[in-house]
Design an enzyme around this catalytic site. Structure first.
Site, mmCIF file in Angstrom:
data_model
loop_
_atom_site.group_PDB
_atom_site.id
_atom_site.type_symbol
_atom_site.label_atom_id
_atom_site.label_comp_id
_atom_site.label_asym_id
_atom_site.label_seq_id
_atom_site.Cartn_x
_atom_site.Cartn_y
_atom_site.Cartn_z
ATOM 1 N N CYS A 2 39.986 -59.468 15.192
ATOM 2 C CA CYS A 2 39.710 -60.539 14.247
ATOM 3 C C CYS A 2 40.469 -60.232 12.965
ATOM 4 O O CYS A 2 41.044 -59.159 12.809
ATOM 5 C CB CYS A 2 38.215 -60.622 13.926
ATOM 6 N N LEU A 50 38.570 -64.088 16.852
ATOM 7 C CA LEU A 50 38.975 -64.061 18.254
ATOM 8 C C LEU A 50 37.693 -63.762 19.016
ATOM 9 O O LEU A 50 37.120 -62.676 18.892
ATOM 10 C CB LEU A 50 40.024 -62.967 18.506
ATOM 11 N N ASN A 75 35.876 -56.212 11.942
ATOM 12 C CA ASN A 75 36.861 -56.410 12.999
ATOM 13 C C ASN A 75 36.719 -55.208 13.924
ATOM 14 O O ASN A 75 36.928 -54.084 13.492
ATOM 15 C CB ASN A 75 38.263 -56.467 12.372
ATOM 16 N N GLY A 76 36.306 -55.437 15.158
ATOM 17 C CA GLY A 76 36.181 -54.296 16.063
ATOM 18 C C GLY A 76 35.194 -54.539 17.171
ATOM 19 O O GLY A 76 34.682 -55.651 17.359
ATOM 20 N N THR A 338 61.100 -45.166 14.327
ATOM 21 C CA THR A 338 60.611 -45.126 15.715
ATOM 22 C C THR A 338 59.518 -46.162 15.956
ATOM 23 O O THR A 338 59.411 -46.720 17.052
ATOM 24 C CB THR A 338 60.136 -43.698 16.087
ATOM 25 N N ARG A 341 61.381 -49.470 16.589
ATOM 26 C CA ARG A 341 62.029 -49.463 17.911
ATOM 27 C C ARG A 341 61.021 -49.701 19.026
ATOM 28 O O ARG A 341 61.257 -50.483 19.948
ATOM 29 C CB ARG A 341 62.696 -48.100 18.149
#
Length: 562
Positions: A2, A50, A75-76, A338, A341
């Site tokens: 969320c 969500l 959120n979780g 990194t 990428r």
């Protein structure tokens, strides 16, 4: 997954400020709510939902009749909420939302014990208007993100992602710092009648090497002790299976990222096995991304066939990847080489999942390399102690690198990530094992983890013992790595004069390559003056590395037939 957002003591009209909350709308595509706090005209919450658990009552801020003075956005997922409900006899639970447990725990035990008892991933903002307090907290590894902005005059703004704070209006003459909230910590603020706040306590509630407080209430009872190899391997298997099982909590379809490496293969195989045991009404979908001849695509295909998942392959071309780089940096809010990428592939596969399938809850193998000493450079650790310390350092920094990548690339497409390797009990147990036991052995990294699953036929043997391949490298063939395509492109994007001036243009963490320069340029375009969100570049240790790619290291050994 969320998006949470809140302001306390705003200097500007809330209707103007709330446009900033819309910048994190991708995190919760199902619903949005913006709510003022009664009695505090300059305080408010924003929430993008969500819907994963309790479709009917899951909207936030969560408020319940028993505690009308408490407001919560989080959120979780709290995997042990049912266990805690029974353990502490919270009989007056009002919804089916896992997060409601925070209100009951806070009211009974206070903020520190509340946070320590949560088995899950979370970032929360809790307001107690009766005691005039605001609380912020974030899970041990920062799997769920949270940023804060606090001005000298006590205006506090909080958001799941930093982009929700960059254009906040305030009355300060110089811009206040936006900082990531530290994982494993909670912070307490006094709330003044004006809505402004004052920080009065910042404390850690859990550290990765500690057995978590909630372990005593876990479904896996206390484990056999001692370091006899067979006992240790049995414990690793029990805790890993438990970590995957508890994460099946969802009302939406579950899928799994599958690169064909050890970590994602173990997660996918265990997920398929447990989904059958729990009688899920659909097959588990697995998702791989790569060029047609890439090591990852071939290995993932082999694993998917072996475990019987509904497998999807997303074709990756360097051209498509290069087009996505700027979008990816915008979502990531970093310029680490990194991370960018590796994020491109994950971003594109997440886009595919969102657009072409109905899977929403996505399992992944993040955290294993840091925990189990999986990076190739661990072969060069001078001592077992040094390797163990490096492992803990990497775990503490996950929120800046791999966990940041995994969250932002999936959240960008409204997906929810689940990472069983970062289970609190699993990580605490693994880090408690003797240093020598956790080191690479017989030239093989993650030897203990591999050995723990030997002979079980969970995944094919050649995958169980497949050497480490960086996700961003494994998507392409050894003939031309993804990082080489990026570097070739940046040669034409950045000139030598730019590079000469780089230390003056970017005095904080100056870029040393054209690729790094390009990323920094894009980052500064979207987030000017925010370079300090990254404290250092991710780079291998104990080896003379000038590039983070494993394929550039002298100790890299490619798989045959790549």
């Amino acid at each position: 997954m969320c998006g949470i957002w809140a302001l306390f003591g705003s200097d500007e009209c809330l209707s103007v400020q709330c446009t900033n909350a819309m910048k994190i709308a991708h995190r919760g595509p199902d619903a949005f709510r913006f709510e003022n706090v009664n009695g505090f005209t300059n305080c408010c919450f924003g929430f993008h939902r969500l819907a994963i658990v309790d479709q009917l009552y899951g909207m936030q801020p969560i408020r319940i009749k028993k505690f009308p003075y408490l407001w919560l956005v989080y959120n979780g997922e709290i995997y042990n909420y049912q266990t805690l409900k029974k353990q502490f006899e919270f009989t007056d639970y009002q919804t089916e939302v896992d997060g409601e447990i925070l209100l009951h725990l806070y009211e009974r035990f206070g903020i520190q014990k509340m946070a320590a008892l949560l088995d899950g991933v979370f970032a929360f903002i809790l307001l107690d208007t009766a005691n005039r307090k605001v609380f912020l907290g974030r899970d041990t590894y920062g799997v769920r993100p949270m940023f804060k902005l606090l001005t000298d005059n006590g205006f506090l703004a909080v958001s799941s992602e930093a982009k929700g704070l960059t254009d906040i209006t305030h009355s300060m003459s110089s811009p206040p710092k936006i900082t990531p909230f530290l994982p494993g910590h909670f912070e307490v603020f006094d709330l003044k009648p004006t809505g402004k706040v004052e920080s009065i306590q910042m404390a850690r509630f859990h550290y990765c090497t500690q057995e978590p407080s909630h372990a005593v209430y876990d479904t896996v009872e206390m484990l056999p002790s001692g370091f006899v190899p067979e006992t240790v391997k049995s414990n690793i298997r029990s805790l890993f299976e438990n970590a995957v099982r508890k994460r099946l909590m969802a009302h939406r379809r579950i899928g799994c990222l599958l690169s064909g490496g050890l970590d994602s293969s173990l997660v996918a195989a265990m997920l398929v096995k447990l989904a059958k045991e729990e009688k899920l009404k659909y097959p588990i979908q697995t998702f791989a991304i790569g060029a047609e001849d890439s090591p990852d695509i071939l290995a993932a295909r082999k694993v998917a066939s072996y475990i019987g998942s509904e497998h999807h392959e997303v074709n990756f071309t360097p051209e498509e990847g290069l087009k996505a780089v700027e979008e990816v940096i915008f979502h990531l809010e970093t310029y680490d080489i990194t991370t960018i990428r590796a994020s491109v592939g994950m971003y594109l596969v997440s886009k595919y999942i969102c657009e072409k399938t109905d899977s929403v809850v996505i399992f992944s193998g993040e955290g294993s390399d840091e925990l189990t000493q999986g990076y190739i450079y661990f072969h060069k650790a001078p001592t077992p102690k040094a390797a163990a310390e490096e492992s803990v350092r990497l775990m503490k920094e996950l929120y800046l690198f791999d966990v940041l990548r995994a969250d932002r690339t999936t959240a960008a497409h409204g997906l929810e990530l689940r990472v069983p390797f970062l289970d609190h009990r699993f990580t605490a147990y693994y880090l408690s094992l003797p240093e020598e036991m956790r080191q690479p052995k017989d030239g093989v990294e993650k030897h203990l983890l591999r050995d723990s699953f030997k002979g079980l036929n969970l995944i094919p043997d050649e995958i169980l013992w497949r050497p480490k391949e960086a996700f961003s490298d494994g998507m392409t063939s050894v003939k031309k790595s993804w990082y080489k395509s990026l570097q070739d492109q940046m040669e034409s994007e950045v000139n030598d004069y730019d590079m000469e001036k780089a230390p003056k243009t970017f005095p904080f963490l100056p870029p040393r390559t054209k690729e790094a320069y390009f990323y920094r340029q894009v980052f500064e375009k979207h987030y000017p003056g925010q370079a300090e969100w990254l404290s250092h570049y991710w780079m291998p240790r104990w080896i003379n590395a000038t590039d983070p790619s494993a394929r550039t290291l002298s100790i890299y050994k490619p798989d045959k037939d790549q």
